[in-house]
Design an enzyme around this catalytic site. Sequence first.
Site, PDB file in Angstrom:
ATOM      1  N   SER A   1     -65.863  39.395  40.655  1.00  0.00           N
ATOM      2  CA  SER A   1     -66.492  38.324  40.226  1.00  0.00           C
ATOM      3  C   SER A   1     -67.668  38.725  40.892  1.00  0.00           C
ATOM      4  O   SER A   1     -68.417  39.414  40.480  1.00  0.00           O
ATOM      5  CB  SER A   1     -65.912  37.091  40.704  1.00  0.00           C
TER       6      SER A   1
ATOM      7  N   LYS B   1     -64.809  28.894  49.555  1.00  0.00           N
ATOM      8  CA  LYS B   1     -65.937  28.332  48.819  1.00  0.00           C
ATOM      9  C   LYS B   1     -65.539  28.059  47.374  1.00  0.00           C
ATOM     10  O   LYS B   1     -64.685  28.747  46.810  1.00  0.00           O
ATOM     11  CB  LYS B   1     -67.157  29.254  48.876  1.00  0.00           C
TER      12      LYS B   1
ATOM     13  N   LYS C   1     -68.057  37.959  46.314  1.00  0.00           N
ATOM     14  CA  LYS C   1     -67.229  37.196  45.376  1.00  0.00           C
ATOM     15  C   LYS C   1     -68.159  36.345  44.526  1.00  0.00           C
ATOM     16  O   LYS C   1     -69.153  35.818  45.010  1.00  0.00           O
ATOM     17  CB  LYS C   1     -66.247  36.295  46.134  1.00  0.00           C
ATOM     18  N   ASP C   2     -67.809  36.176  43.267  1.00  0.00           N
ATOM     19  CA  ASP C   2     -68.738  35.532  42.362  1.00  0.00           C
ATOM     20  C   ASP C   2     -68.617  34.017  42.369  1.00  0.00           C
ATOM     21  O   ASP C   2     -67.783  33.438  43.056  1.00  0.00           O
ATOM     22  CB  ASP C   2     -68.556  36.071  40.951  1.00  0.00           C
ATOM     23  N   LYS C   3     -69.450  33.397  41.544  1.00  0.00           N
ATOM     24  CA  LYS C   3     -69.631  31.951  41.616  1.00  0.00           C
ATOM     25  C   LYS C   3     -68.475  31.150  41.046  1.00  0.00           C
ATOM     26  O   LYS C   3     -67.823  30.401  41.765  1.00  0.00           O
ATOM     27  CB  LYS C   3     -70.934  31.558  40.903  1.00  0.00           C
TER      28      LYS C   3
END
Length: 702
Positions: free
Chosen positions: A87, A305, A334-336
């Site tokens: 991600s 998160k 790590k992506d959103k």
Amino acid sequence: MLRILGLNLVFRKIFSHVPIKACHLTNIWTNFEKNCCFCTFLSKMEVEETNNVAIKRSLPDAGDEQIEPEQYKKIKLSETGISSDQSGTGKHTEIIESGLQALPSQPDENNVKEDEEEIDTAVLEEDEGDGDSFADMMKYGLVEEDVGITKFVSSRQGFSGILKERYSDFVVHEINKDGKIVVLDDLSVPADEEEPSEDIFSVLTAQDKQRLEDLQQFKNKEDSVTIEVIEDTKEKRTVIHQAVKGLFPGLETKTEEREGKKVIVAYHVAGKTALASWTEVKAADPRKHSWPKSRGSYCHFVLYKENKDTMDAINVLSKYLRVKPNIFSYMGTKDKRAITVQEIAVVKITAQRLSHLNKCLMNFKLGNFSYKKYPLKLGELQGNSFTVVLRNITGSNQQVAQAMTSLRDIGFINYYGMQRFGTTAVPTYQVGKAILHNKWSEVMDLILKPRPGAERGYLVKCREEWAKTKDPEAALRKLPVKRCVEGQLLRGLAKYGMKNIASAFGMIPRNNRLMYIHSYQSYVWNKVVSKRIEEYGLQAVQGDLVLKGVTAVPIEESDVAKHTIHDVVMPLPGFDVLYPKHKIGKVYEEIMAVDGLDINNMKHKIRDYSLSGAYRKIIIRPQNVNWEILVYDDNKIPLVHTDVEKLESIPLPESSKDGKYKALKMDFSLPPSTYATMAIREVLKMDTSIKNQTQLNTVWLR
């Protein structure tokens, strides 16, 4: 659904003009987005609000990490300079393709003096402007075939499903260098006799605490809060300073003399520009007090998160802690649009100070604190563990079982996912090709020229200004966010001039620059691997390459039976790799010759852009594959039990046995530099490009 999309546009437009502080806007929008459940239809799509249009883009998978080339110089198991199913990497790819604001993982000196208030203003302004309509946007962008993604492992029929209808449907846990899955299961602070006692907080009255909290959360109009010192001694003032900073991260304090009395003044560190120079000094020296010699210099913690990518999360933490982002280290980005859990390390910030952030930050949780003598390094992780929910699936139980059994036993083609190549009308691999050709005017033009499709309003204005005037300073003034790739290139052009574009391009952080040429490598690799599978199928053949230790060797005829397709690697083009010893070796030359490049001359005049190459397995078999079929009635109910819910003893809602919807919940683990989106593609048998998925989604909406 149309009403939700319309409300999205209204909400974004209203709050682009409301004078509200950035932190409040972010929190309000996050909750709005979370509760409204914007849907991403079918495999691997993510809703992203750009330019006041809710659009689909290829989903960056939450496990992507960027790996410095030096770390895998000898063992070239994946591409140098970038890794995994981002991600994440996703993130750096997004910076390149969309010009999103973000700090590089190791900020360049050119970028460290940005005005923090400029970022806050940009949050309010970034969605203004006229972009293309949702329908218009469908005309642009790549499909999988454009970047060589054409084959599947199995020939079975696919089925449809909705991925990331809620971002909580995509949960990623990092697997650390010891092979353990990183989880958040402890919020306590390690006992430390040298840490200030909680008793110091009693020096603040209830009224003081309320005023300070309002100041911290931007709930009042005051620029500062003044605290009278009843018993004026240096020791008492020191305790008050410690209490304010400990209880209210993001606030700074100083002692002033007023009317013959000394008072403590608390203010927001990102507030008055008049305090900027003083703030810079503090940021450069974040530890005012001595650090105990017996304690490790790095506080390691687990970061949980929601709906934030790693760099944005670190930017938030650094702002509240009044430090620079480069004192944080991590093993991968790590992506959103996911819930992710990963390990972070920070230099000389106490666990107690970090834990106080849990009181004032939404969609974050910090825990599992420990002190160690070393930081974390990019690429140290062993992989990522994914829990993915595909909602409203159409496949029968038998189809699902066949798909998941194939994924578990055979695996999927280890393609580079669509997010690797950009989401706008200018693919990142085209920029990479221009760099390799040393055509710097073309590089500049590809990055800055106006383009069709949906973009943030300020980028549209910037590009229009550049096309009209070719004045970098005029175009730069159109950007409220100067840290995007376009802004960094324009700064470089303003500094070095149009006759030294290569140096101007060097103003962009190194990792971001390398993403372009790695994108071209990935483009070639995907095309060649599709040709290899078309030619020889899913078995090892004479002339294929396998790794022996750190070296790739061709399979001899006598050794074919000793190997399977899972052993075979293919090189990313470079000057220090071996190519297959069958007809596919020539395919590399043919593909690159069409682009005017010589595979035997991959060294560049500028050393950073010389490609040594790397090796990558062509088939990946996920580990720890499990799945179950769930039924439900309400598409808003969570179907994954998160770490925070477990900590807070919040049970999952009971699912209905006779629900009208069916979901596939899948668990699996992947190594670094592997795209989870490509695994899901194999299950669903769906094109994962923006162009295809938005068309499918439009049909579904109608």
